[in-house]
Scaffold this motif. Sequence first.
Motif, short mmCIF file in Angstrom:
data_model
loop_
_atom_site.label_atom_id
_atom_site.label_comp_id
_atom_site.label_asym_id
_atom_site.label_seq_id
_atom_site.Cartn_x
_atom_site.Cartn_y
_atom_site.Cartn_z
N ARG A 1 37.35 34.16 48.09
CA ARG A 1 37.87 33.87 46.68
C ARG A 1 38.04 32.40 46.04
NH1 ARG A 1 42.51 37.81 48.40
NH2 ARG A 1 41.93 40.02 47.43
N ALA B 1 38.51 34.54 42.46
CA ALA B 1 39.88 34.39 42.53
C ALA B 1 40.71 35.87 42.41
CB ALA B 1 40.75 33.53 42.07
N LYS B 2 39.99 36.64 41.71
CA LYS B 2 40.65 37.94 41.29
C LYS B 2 39.78 39.27 41.65
CE LYS B 2 42.66 35.95 37.83
NZ LYS B 2 43.49 35.70 36.46
N ASP C 1 34.77 17.84 40.98
CA ASP C 1 34.16 18.37 40.08
C ASP C 1 34.94 19.34 39.21
OD1 ASP C 1 34.29 19.94 42.51
OD2 ASP C 1 32.27 21.07 41.93
N PRO D 1 36.27 43.48 35.36
CA PRO D 1 37.35 42.63 35.96
C PRO D 1 38.70 43.00 35.41
CG PRO D 1 36.04 41.10 34.48
CD PRO D 1 35.38 42.47 34.61
N THR E 1 33.42 20.49 45.20
CA THR E 1 33.24 21.95 45.68
C THR E 1 31.93 22.30 46.24
OG1 THR E 1 32.90 22.91 43.58
CG2 THR E 1 34.98 22.62 44.27
N ASP F 1 30.84 27.36 31.76
CA ASP F 1 32.11 27.69 32.49
C ASP F 1 32.44 28.88 32.98
OD1 ASP F 1 34.19 26.18 33.18
OD2 ASP F 1 35.43 26.68 31.62
N ALA F 2 31.85 29.96 32.23
CA ALA F 2 32.13 31.29 32.74
C ALA F 2 31.01 32.04 33.18
CB ALA F 2 32.59 32.05 31.41
N PHE G 1 38.98 19.69 44.05
CA PHE G 1 37.84 18.87 44.20
C PHE G 1 37.35 17.87 42.96
CE2 PHE G 1 36.95 22.12 47.47
CZ PHE G 1 37.06 21.26 48.51
N LEU H 1 39.79 34.06 34.48
CA LEU H 1 38.83 34.88 33.65
C LEU H 1 38.76 34.37 32.09
CD1 LEU H 1 39.57 38.37 35.06
CD2 LEU H 1 37.80 36.84 35.88
N LYS I 1 36.47 30.33 40.36
CA LYS I 1 37.63 30.79 39.57
C LYS I 1 37.36 32.44 39.33
CE LYS I 1 37.68 27.87 36.18
NZ LYS I 1 37.76 27.00 34.55
N ALA I 2 36.33 32.77 38.79
CA ALA I 2 36.00 34.33 38.69
C ALA I 2 36.40 35.10 39.82
CB ALA I 2 34.80 34.63 38.08
N VAL J 1 46.09 39.74 39.14
CA VAL J 1 46.57 38.96 40.48
C VAL J 1 45.45 38.14 40.71
CG1 VAL J 1 47.62 39.22 42.82
CG2 VAL J 1 47.90 40.91 41.11
N ARG K 1 41.38 32.62 29.28
CA ARG K 1 41.00 31.25 28.88
C ARG K 1 41.10 31.32 27.30
NH1 ARG K 1 37.70 30.58 32.95
NH2 ARG K 1 35.87 31.29 31.88
N GLU L 1 31.30 34.60 36.00
CA GLU L 1 32.02 35.59 35.61
C GLU L 1 30.89 36.71 35.00
OE1 GLU L 1 35.40 35.46 33.00
OE2 GLU L 1 35.22 37.24 32.65
N ASP L 2 29.93 36.05 33.99
CA ASP L 2 29.07 36.72 33.36
C ASP L 2 28.13 37.48 34.49
OD1 ASP L 2 30.13 36.15 31.05
OD2 ASP L 2 28.92 34.42 30.62
#
Lengths: 681, 301
Positions: B137, B144-145, A90, B160, B277, B289-290, A88, A116, B141-142, A128, A120, B293-294
């Motif tokens: 997922r 996805a795992k 963004d 994680p 998205t 960006d995280a 996308f 994660l 991004k976070a 995975v 990065r 996850e946090d």
Amino acid sequence: MAAVRVSEAGKRAGGAAGALAEGARPQAAAAEGEWAEAPTDAVRLVAPSRTNDPYREMDLLRLSTAGSVDDGKSTLIGRLLYDTKSIFQDQLEAIEGASRRRGDDHLNLALLTDGLRAEREQNITIDVAYRYFATPKRKFIIADTPGHVQYTRNMVTGASTAELAIVLVDARKGVLTQSKRHGFISSLLGIPHIVVAVNKMDLVDYSEAVFERIAADYREFAEKLDVKDLVFIPISALKGDNVVERSARMPWYSGSTLLHYLETVSVGAERNLVDFRFPVQYVIRPHQDFRGFAGRVASGTVMAGEEVVVLPSGQRSRIRAIETPAGPLAEAVEGDSVVIRLEDELDVSRGDMIVRTMNLPTVGTRFEAIVCWLGVAPLDPSVSYVLQHTTRAVRAFVSRLHYRINVDTLHREPATTLGLNEIGRVEVTTSLPIFHDPFQQNRATGSFILVDPFTNVTVAAGMIRGEVRTAESVFGAAEATTSPDVVWEGWNIARERREARNGHKAGVLWLTGLSGAGKSTIARRLEERLFEAGCQTVLLDGDQLRHGLCGDLGFSAEDRRENIRRAGEVARLFFEQGALVVCTFVSPFREDRERVRALLPEGRFLEVYVSCALEECRRRDPKGLYARAARGEIPNFTGLDSPYEPPENPALVLETDRVSVEAAVTAILRLLEAAGLLRAR
Amino acid sequence: MITYRKSHLEQLESEAIYVLREVAAQFERPVLLFSGGKDSISLVHLAQKAFWPGKFPFPLLHIDTGHNFPEAIQFRDWLARRVGCELIVRYVQDSIDRGRVVEETGAFASRNTLQTVTLLDALQELKVDAAIGGARRDEEKARAKERFFSHRDAFGQWDPKNQRPELWNLFNGRKNVGEHFRVFPLSNWTEMDVWQYIASEGIALPSLYFAHRRRVFRRGGMLMAETPFVTLLPGETPEERMVRFRTVGDATCTGAIESEATTVEEIIQETAALRITERGGRIDDQRSDAAMEDRKRQGYF
């Protein structure tokens, strides 16, 4: 009232079911008009697309990728997502900004997938990760696995659900160990299609010779593997050559682009549609007249009316109906989550398996397997792990380790244990039979995991090869647990039937503690009480067994171990006859007691620690043994010159220097009730 | 004709039902975390199918920030009545009143992060050992795992780097006392899959998801609804537009998009063409960006 409304829907949906639903029928299956009332403006009803549903035309391909940062794997996945317009605006802007901040001179597509924070920061992929994209024909799920130290563990995990693997090779470096390793693991996990993507063709001037050499090298290696379909595609993930668009820079290549191949490769060709296996997952019993067995068809197909047998009880019946909320099905197929009803009222529970009478899996407690060790703590042959197989969980230990497989050379190496990321060929012994097929024939009934009973962590993944058959593997071990000529027939009368008649469950109560701690005294009184209450009960006493069955054994650690092994096997025989077996054995070694535990279903082995200070035991000395030991007449006497290892996690501790015999017996009876073996009174 | 071919929706549905039944079989006190959004509504539908003709053996648990669109709450109560299941609601306001959390202030104040405390308190209070959520997922991004069965320690936290490997469809739900699991039956679904499933199955949704006229204002590149819970900054002027919501969450951090899509089919067409998205409409994820996850590490949904 919902119930009234739904009962009409139930009738409408199918005569065979005719079931009264307790819950409301899910919307799509609801009767016409049932949803007509629009309750408030806040609720928008949606009409189901019942006919020619355009959303049920796409199929699904699950694939795995593996490779390290340098192979350009993240870039390749980023490219697939980018070129199929699965990214996308963004997300794109976010990685454009991030690429600039990092000083990359191009759009760093790898940033799309490195999820994660630690990844990065350190520029590595840790675990995975799952990615999704779709084309108009097909939805794709990528299990994206990293290629560093944890490689095997992650590759195995990612490969376990995949039908296709993309192996990345850097065109400049040729076939490296890691590409071979990925191919090997993919074949081990039964992945039928392997695509070798020769990447970075832009850095070798799009040379056909380079590509052909790599393909030849990999083909030679792959001959050792069990791969059904092997394809090579030259690509540049960075420039986009042959990923989605055909490359004008490699006119010598006439095959598919990577995406075209992924879109057209046949999926589901490897599904086992022959051997019907239905592991019962959950029993649905909304009311007296409905008993349904919920589960997902692990393999094969089954039709209403077919004759089936339930394992382990061996009881036969017929399929009365295959139920779904939308009405009964004529046939259920591999992968379907359904509810099966049988013609007869049988006692079936989670972990049982429904199969056809003429097509049975192997039923047994010992089998050969390949295991991948995933735990940080190495394989410990004395630990009784929890083995999860289909919907069944039993205790198990690794009874033999034949060899370790070097994943880089494929050589077999002698080994005494398996560490993290190591793969080996083993023999596994379970406490109760499991119903299995070779992994190569049936992924669902040929796979299992081992769970550490203390940390609860998944420590191994296993693929079953078959039962233990060869004389070598049965006799080779010092303590063979079955004779080669004995065929295990299964119990004639299922324990459950005996238990139903007895009015209590079978179980093994194991009293351990020093000689003189009071085990026998408590056990005798307990046996009286159980007998008076009408229970079927047996007392197994250490001294009794040593007079007969174990008369040939002494008191060395080895003989003690054998003594307990025999006692455990005897207890198990009585257990299967439905008895509450009370065992009193000094049984000083934890490992020996755990082996007995592993023979029995979970919750049926209750360890009671009869604890008493050594001084008090010595004072009591009911059989004069301490006195004799003190005179040197009995060597290796537990508590004196041989150690006693107290239970780490007993079901009950009785401190007999503090509590009376009556109180101890009452405490045990309470324990039996709490464990669900005796009905509370 | 009998076809053994399975479409992607049939496979995803079967997988989700399998996971839901595993939860019922492996845990003592599961709950279904109900947010009022389309994902948890789809989950309720799947749960009905999984245990039919019985009722699904767990209640719905809604953590109410108090900053709701009224339509979302009306829908929630209607659905619970319709399905005939127990609905448990716990309020962030109660956590604030008890001093468990301190409310954020300022124009960007949101109760979204405060929810975590209320949620963990509720899980403890109800002795929940498995909380079923609608997270996917593909959302972030976070995520996805994330596993199907995601282990949480006694503090409700996610580690994680130390997740249990998850192989085949063998789910390991073993845990120690005080620990719990988050379970995500829709892990493998995308936003498009959910919409297609809604269309295919005919699942009722809150009207918020469909284009309607509403007073909105522009903030940080997205459209925010004018509600009593949001303080307008100078220069922010609400005006009425045709909009719909792609996610339904706390009203202070859920952005709308301009849309004419009034049917599920039109939404599917629009989703296929959309270039932002779903979570891009959420201010909470844009904090860093995280950010996700946090929050997840601390026990967020």
